[in-house]
Write an enzyme that holds these catalytic residues in place. Sequence first.
Site, mmCIF file in Angstrom:
data_model
loop_
_atom_site.group_PDB
_atom_site.id
_atom_site.type_symbol
_atom_site.label_atom_id
_atom_site.label_comp_id
_atom_site.label_asym_id
_atom_site.label_seq_id
_atom_site.Cartn_x
_atom_site.Cartn_y
_atom_site.Cartn_z
ATOM 1 N N LYS A 25 0.706 -1.198 0.077
ATOM 2 C CA LYS A 25 -0.151 0.134 0.013
ATOM 3 C C LYS A 25 0.914 1.126 0.093
ATOM 4 O O LYS A 25 0.642 2.183 -0.716
ATOM 5 C CB LYS A 25 -0.857 0.021 1.329
ATOM 6 C CG LYS A 25 -1.875 -1.140 1.170
ATOM 7 C CD LYS A 25 -2.778 -0.953 2.605
ATOM 8 C CE LYS A 25 -2.185 -0.756 3.795
ATOM 9 N NZ LYS A 25 -1.452 -1.827 4.460
ATOM 10 N N ARG A 100 -8.105 3.040 10.418
ATOM 11 C CA ARG A 100 -7.792 1.536 10.900
ATOM 12 C C ARG A 100 -8.829 0.792 11.652
ATOM 13 O O ARG A 100 -9.117 -0.468 11.744
ATOM 14 C CB ARG A 100 -6.735 1.489 12.077
ATOM 15 C CG ARG A 100 -5.224 1.720 11.270
ATOM 16 C CD ARG A 100 -4.295 1.556 12.515
ATOM 17 N NE ARG A 100 -3.029 2.357 12.230
ATOM 18 C CZ ARG A 100 -1.933 1.764 11.232
ATOM 19 N NH1 ARG A 100 -2.277 0.589 10.841
ATOM 20 N NH2 ARG A 100 -0.935 2.395 10.971
ATOM 21 N N ARG A 139 12.464 -10.486 5.339
ATOM 22 C CA ARG A 139 13.114 -9.291 5.390
ATOM 23 C C ARG A 139 14.175 -9.063 6.355
ATOM 24 O O ARG A 139 14.001 -9.117 7.519
ATOM 25 C CB ARG A 139 12.153 -7.943 5.517
ATOM 26 C CG ARG A 139 12.727 -6.593 5.256
ATOM 27 C CD ARG A 139 11.490 -5.783 4.904
ATOM 28 N NE ARG A 139 10.469 -5.598 5.950
ATOM 29 C CZ ARG A 139 9.360 -5.035 5.923
ATOM 30 N NH1 ARG A 139 9.189 -4.423 5.007
ATOM 31 N NH2 ARG A 139 8.561 -4.801 7.099
ATOM 32 N N ARG A 172 14.880 -7.419 12.126
ATOM 33 C CA ARG A 172 14.125 -6.709 12.866
ATOM 34 C C ARG A 172 13.043 -7.601 13.739
ATOM 35 O O ARG A 172 12.491 -8.394 13.022
ATOM 36 C CB ARG A 172 13.436 -5.253 12.428
ATOM 37 C CG ARG A 172 14.299 -4.371 11.832
ATOM 38 C CD ARG A 172 13.474 -3.208 11.486
ATOM 39 N NE ARG A 172 14.146 -2.298 10.698
ATOM 40 C CZ ARG A 172 13.684 -1.469 9.733
ATOM 41 N NH1 ARG A 172 12.681 -1.698 9.316
ATOM 42 N NH2 ARG A 172 14.427 -0.769 9.058
ATOM 43 N N ARG A 183 0.890 -9.973 13.755
ATOM 44 C CA ARG A 183 0.317 -8.721 13.237
ATOM 45 C C ARG A 183 -0.554 -9.003 12.091
ATOM 46 O O ARG A 183 -1.389 -8.071 11.976
ATOM 47 C CB ARG A 183 1.744 -8.024 12.346
ATOM 48 C CG ARG A 183 2.695 -7.384 13.135
ATOM 49 C CD ARG A 183 3.860 -7.055 12.685
ATOM 50 N NE ARG A 183 3.807 -5.872 11.458
ATOM 51 C CZ ARG A 183 4.957 -5.890 10.442
ATOM 52 N NH1 ARG A 183 5.912 -6.574 10.333
ATOM 53 N NH2 ARG A 183 4.626 -4.885 9.770
#
Length: 234
Positions: A25, A100, A139, A172, A183
């Site tokens: 997005k 949200r 990632r 991370r 998440r």
Amino acid sequence: MSAVSAVRMALNRALIFLGPPGAGKGTQSRRIAERCGVPHLSTGDMFRDAITRGTDLGRMVEPIMKRGELVPDDLVMKMVEQRLSQPDSANGFVFDGFPRTLAQAEQLDRILARKGFGKPLVVDFTVGEDLLLRRLSGRWTCSVRGEIYNIYDAPPKNAGICDADGGKLIQRPDDRPEVVKERLAAYERQTKPLADYYRRQGVLDTVNAAASVEEVGRALREILKRAEGRDGHL
Ligand SMILES: [Zn+2]
């Protein structure tokens, strides 16, 4: 006339992107905003800007953000309404990561009505969980300058080492598979009702976010054109 202004599209309303983290997005919302010549608005950027400018709201949210806490809805909505009152928002705007929650969406509708905008155009980025897990948990980030790699799709030449500066690559905490799964689950719980809300209003379109950045961009431009034909707002 420059190439950019030659292809500029009109928006004249709110464009909202829904979709889980990793759906792309951010990239697409920036591109569309640039193409339409309207602001790209994320609540994080709005808050940081208000803090930098030292506004009343900025002074209220600064300690909350410093503690790493979620900014309460009433402050978020005040911030959004103030931002939409600035002259550069007159021809529409693109929201990135907002609203949200259902409560935010309902309040946003009222703000848009007060500002003289019609209904928003809402695009849901749909993508399977397997692909999101691959994008997010693959990632790794350079510990020196922050370059981002993906061990599946864009690996470094030497495992664990940054191509640019030889820095050690780290994962991370947010990108660890168990955190990514949580998440995504949190996104489902909180944001899925939003898609239903906008679908009932007849303003929801979807794009297949598993496609390439270029293909998703093309699909978005088609949606904007179709919306123009549908209700003449553009
Ligand atoms: Zn590096």
